[in-house]
Design a protein around this motif. Structure first.
Motif, PDB file in Angstrom:
ATOM      1  N   ALA A   1     -24.220 -39.335  10.040  1.00  0.00           N
ATOM      2  CA  ALA A   1     -23.692 -37.967  10.199  1.00  0.00           C
ATOM      3  C   ALA A   1     -22.401 -37.972  11.006  1.00  0.00           C
ATOM      4  CB  ALA A   1     -24.731 -37.074  10.867  1.00  0.00           C
ATOM      5  N   GLN A   2     -22.361 -38.732  12.098  1.00  0.00           N
ATOM      6  CA  GLN A   2     -21.153 -38.798  12.913  1.00  0.00           C
ATOM      7  C   GLN A   2     -19.978 -39.333  12.097  1.00  0.00           C
ATOM      8  OE1 GLN A   2     -22.619 -41.339  16.008  1.00  0.00           O
ATOM      9  NE2 GLN A   2     -23.296 -39.630  17.295  1.00  0.00           N
ATOM     10  N   PHE A   3     -20.207 -40.409  11.360  1.00  0.00           N
ATOM     11  CA  PHE A   3     -19.138 -40.999  10.569  1.00  0.00           C
ATOM     12  C   PHE A   3     -18.652 -40.018   9.502  1.00  0.00           C
ATOM     13  CE2 PHE A   3     -17.339 -44.032   7.423  1.00  0.00           C
ATOM     14  CZ  PHE A   3     -16.432 -44.673   8.257  1.00  0.00           C
ATOM     15  N   SER A   4     -19.591 -39.345   8.859  1.00  0.00           N
ATOM     16  CA  SER A   4     -19.228 -38.357   7.838  1.00  0.00           C
ATOM     17  C   SER A   4     -18.379 -37.245   8.424  1.00  0.00           C
ATOM     18  CB  SER A   4     -20.484 -37.762   7.198  1.00  0.00           C
ATOM     19  OG  SER A   4     -21.222 -38.765   6.551  1.00  0.00           O
ATOM     20  N   LEU A   5     -18.761 -36.767   9.603  1.00  0.00           N
ATOM     21  CA  LEU A   5     -18.003 -35.705  10.261  1.00  0.00           C
ATOM     22  C   LEU A   5     -16.606 -36.183  10.646  1.00  0.00           C
ATOM     23  CD1 LEU A   5     -17.795 -32.873  11.477  1.00  0.00           C
ATOM     24  CD2 LEU A   5     -18.821 -33.804  13.570  1.00  0.00           C
TER      25      LEU A   5
ATOM     26  N   VAL B   1     -14.849 -38.572   9.295  1.00  0.00           N
ATOM     27  CA  VAL B   1     -14.052 -38.740   8.079  1.00  0.00           C
ATOM     28  C   VAL B   1     -13.616 -37.367   7.566  1.00  0.00           C
ATOM     29  CG1 VAL B   1     -14.102 -39.478   5.656  1.00  0.00           C
ATOM     30  CG2 VAL B   1     -14.994 -40.990   7.433  1.00  0.00           C
ATOM     31  N   ALA B   2     -14.534 -36.399   7.567  1.00  0.00           N
ATOM     32  CA  ALA B   2     -14.182 -35.040   7.125  1.00  0.00           C
ATOM     33  C   ALA B   2     -13.067 -34.455   7.981  1.00  0.00           C
ATOM     34  CB  ALA B   2     -15.414 -34.138   7.165  1.00  0.00           C
ATOM     35  N   ARG B   3     -13.145 -34.654   9.291  1.00  0.00           N
ATOM     36  CA  ARG B   3     -12.089 -34.153  10.184  1.00  0.00           C
ATOM     37  C   ARG B   3     -10.769 -34.884   9.951  1.00  0.00           C
ATOM     38  NH1 ARG B   3     -15.613 -33.669  15.778  1.00  0.00           N
ATOM     39  NH2 ARG B   3     -16.577 -31.659  15.276  1.00  0.00           N
ATOM     40  N   SER B   4     -10.862 -36.129   9.518  1.00  0.00           N
ATOM     41  CA  SER B   4      -9.657 -36.901   9.233  1.00  0.00           C
ATOM     42  C   SER B   4      -8.974 -36.432   7.954  1.00  0.00           C
ATOM     43  CB  SER B   4     -10.001 -38.384   9.109  1.00  0.00           C
ATOM     44  OG  SER B   4     -10.544 -38.873  10.321  1.00  0.00           O
ATOM     45  N   LEU B   5      -9.756 -35.903   7.043  1.00  0.00           N
ATOM     46  CA  LEU B   5      -9.235 -35.478   5.746  1.00  0.00           C
ATOM     47  C   LEU B   5      -8.812 -34.014   5.689  1.00  0.00           C
ATOM     48  CD1 LEU B   5     -11.872 -37.219   3.459  1.00  0.00           C
ATOM     49  CD2 LEU B   5      -9.470 -37.877   3.741  1.00  0.00           C
ATOM     50  N   ASP B   6      -9.452 -33.180   6.493  1.00  0.00           N
ATOM     51  CA  ASP B   6      -9.252 -31.736   6.351  1.00  0.00           C
ATOM     52  C   ASP B   6      -9.127 -31.084   7.728  1.00  0.00           C
ATOM     53  OD1 ASP B   6      -9.485 -28.965   5.838  1.00  0.00           O
ATOM     54  OD2 ASP B   6     -10.773 -29.335   4.107  1.00  0.00           O
ATOM     55  N   ASP B   7      -7.979 -30.513   8.000  1.00  0.00           N
ATOM     56  CA  ASP B   7      -7.710 -29.897   9.301  1.00  0.00           C
ATOM     57  C   ASP B   7      -8.685 -28.762   9.637  1.00  0.00           C
ATOM     58  OD1 ASP B   7      -5.641 -31.637   9.717  1.00  0.00           O
ATOM     59  OD2 ASP B   7      -4.071 -30.201   9.184  1.00  0.00           O
TER      60      ASP B   7
ATOM     61  N   GLY C   1      -7.876 -34.159  16.986  1.00  0.00           N
ATOM     62  CA  GLY C   1      -8.970 -33.234  16.730  1.00  0.00           C
ATOM     63  C   GLY C   1     -10.145 -33.824  15.986  1.00  0.00           C
ATOM     64  N   VAL C   2     -10.260 -35.149  16.005  1.00  0.00           N
ATOM     65  CA  VAL C   2     -11.353 -35.804  15.291  1.00  0.00           C
ATOM     66  C   VAL C   2     -12.591 -35.942  16.174  1.00  0.00           C
ATOM     67  CG1 VAL C   2     -12.035 -37.897  14.031  1.00  0.00           C
ATOM     68  CG2 VAL C   2      -9.710 -37.002  13.809  1.00  0.00           C
TER      69      VAL C   2
ATOM     70  N   ARG D   1      -6.994 -47.157  11.831  1.00  0.00           N
ATOM     71  CA  ARG D   1      -6.309 -48.024  10.872  1.00  0.00           C
ATOM     72  C   ARG D   1      -6.322 -47.429   9.465  1.00  0.00           C
ATOM     73  NH1 ARG D   1      -9.189 -53.545  12.379  1.00  0.00           N
ATOM     74  NH2 ARG D   1     -10.389 -52.168  13.671  1.00  0.00           N
ATOM     75  N   ALA D   2      -7.322 -46.596   9.188  1.00  0.00           N
ATOM     76  CA  ALA D   2      -7.484 -46.039   7.845  1.00  0.00           C
ATOM     77  C   ALA D   2      -6.638 -44.790   7.598  1.00  0.00           C
ATOM     78  CB  ALA D   2      -8.957 -45.712   7.592  1.00  0.00           C
ATOM     79  N   PHE D   3      -6.451 -43.995   8.644  1.00  0.00           N
ATOM     80  CA  PHE D   3      -5.769 -42.711   8.471  1.00  0.00           C
ATOM     81  C   PHE D   3      -4.454 -42.693   9.238  1.00  0.00           C
ATOM     82  CE2 PHE D   3     -10.216 -41.817   7.595  1.00  0.00           C
ATOM     83  CZ  PHE D   3     -10.118 -41.128   6.395  1.00  0.00           C
ATOM     84  N   ASP D   4      -3.539 -41.897   8.758  1.00  0.00           N
ATOM     85  CA  ASP D   4      -2.205 -41.810   9.340  1.00  0.00           C
ATOM     86  C   ASP D   4      -2.183 -40.732  10.427  1.00  0.00           C
ATOM     87  OD1 ASP D   4       0.483 -42.315   9.709  1.00  0.00           O
ATOM     88  OD2 ASP D   4       1.098 -40.929   8.127  1.00  0.00           O
ATOM     89  N   TYR D   5      -2.859 -41.001  11.527  1.00  0.00           N
ATOM     90  CA  TYR D   5      -2.894 -40.051  12.641  1.00  0.00           C
ATOM     91  C   TYR D   5      -1.603 -40.129  13.449  1.00  0.00           C
ATOM     92  CZ  TYR D   5      -8.043 -40.417  12.153  1.00  0.00           C
ATOM     93  OH  TYR D   5      -9.334 -40.437  11.703  1.00  0.00           O
ATOM     94  N   ALA D   6      -1.260 -39.032  14.069  1.00  0.00           N
ATOM     95  CA  ALA D   6      -0.174 -39.045  15.040  1.00  0.00           C
ATOM     96  C   ALA D   6      -0.688 -39.752  16.299  1.00  0.00           C
ATOM     97  CB  ALA D   6       0.247 -37.617  15.380  1.00  0.00           C
TER      98      ALA D   6
END
Length: 156
Positions: free
Chosen positions: A136-140, A142-148, A118-119, A85-90
């Protein structure tokens, strides 16, 4: 006397809904200045009240039965739902196989959306949807959601 230090990350500690709200609202730069929180279990004095308002207004964190449960731990399935819901994933073009999630599981589409983007890397393994999400899981995720550059795609 035991005192918790607020400056520690504690990566293996379970993530609370308040912590998730704070991270997502700041990451997405969401605000809801004049919004009146619909949830009845978060006091105006709560440290994450502005984050809860922003996420509730955006439809990212809506709670259950009028409650956001700020101190409850976030399950991995709830995390998947929040992130989609937070990120615009395909959307997924095909559905991955997880050893512990059936097609009728409530977060099946959300987990598959994370896999398709790829998250998460648990394809053909257990996703562990009912386990608590660690910080740590949530941080990872979120990082994968922000940066390919952080994404990992599994072969199906």
């Amino acid at each position: 006397m035991f005192r918790v230090q607020q400056s520690l990350f504690e990566p293996d500690a379970p993530l609370t809904r308040a912590q998730a709200a704070k991270i997502l609202s700041e990451t997405l730069n969401l605000t809801a200045n004049q919004y009146r929180l619909q949830a009845t279990d978060v006091l105006d004095s709560h440290w994450a009240i502005d984050s809860f308002k922003a996420l509730e207004k955006a439809g990212i964190m809506t709670g259950t039965n009028g409650k956001l449960q700020p101190n409850a731990h976030v399950t991995r399935a709830q995390m998947a739902s929040m992130l989609t819901r937070a990120f615009d994933y395909a959307g997924p073009t095909s559905f991955a196989s997880f050893t512990d999630i059936d097609r009728d599981f409530w977060a099946y589409h959300d987990v598959n959306t994370l896999a398709a983007n790829g998250v998460t890397t648990q394809v053909n393994q257990a996703f562990r949807p009912n386990e608590e999400t660690t910080r740590a899981q949530f941080s990872l995720f979120v990082a994968r959601s922000l940066d390919d550059r952080f994404k990992v795609y599994s072969s199906k």
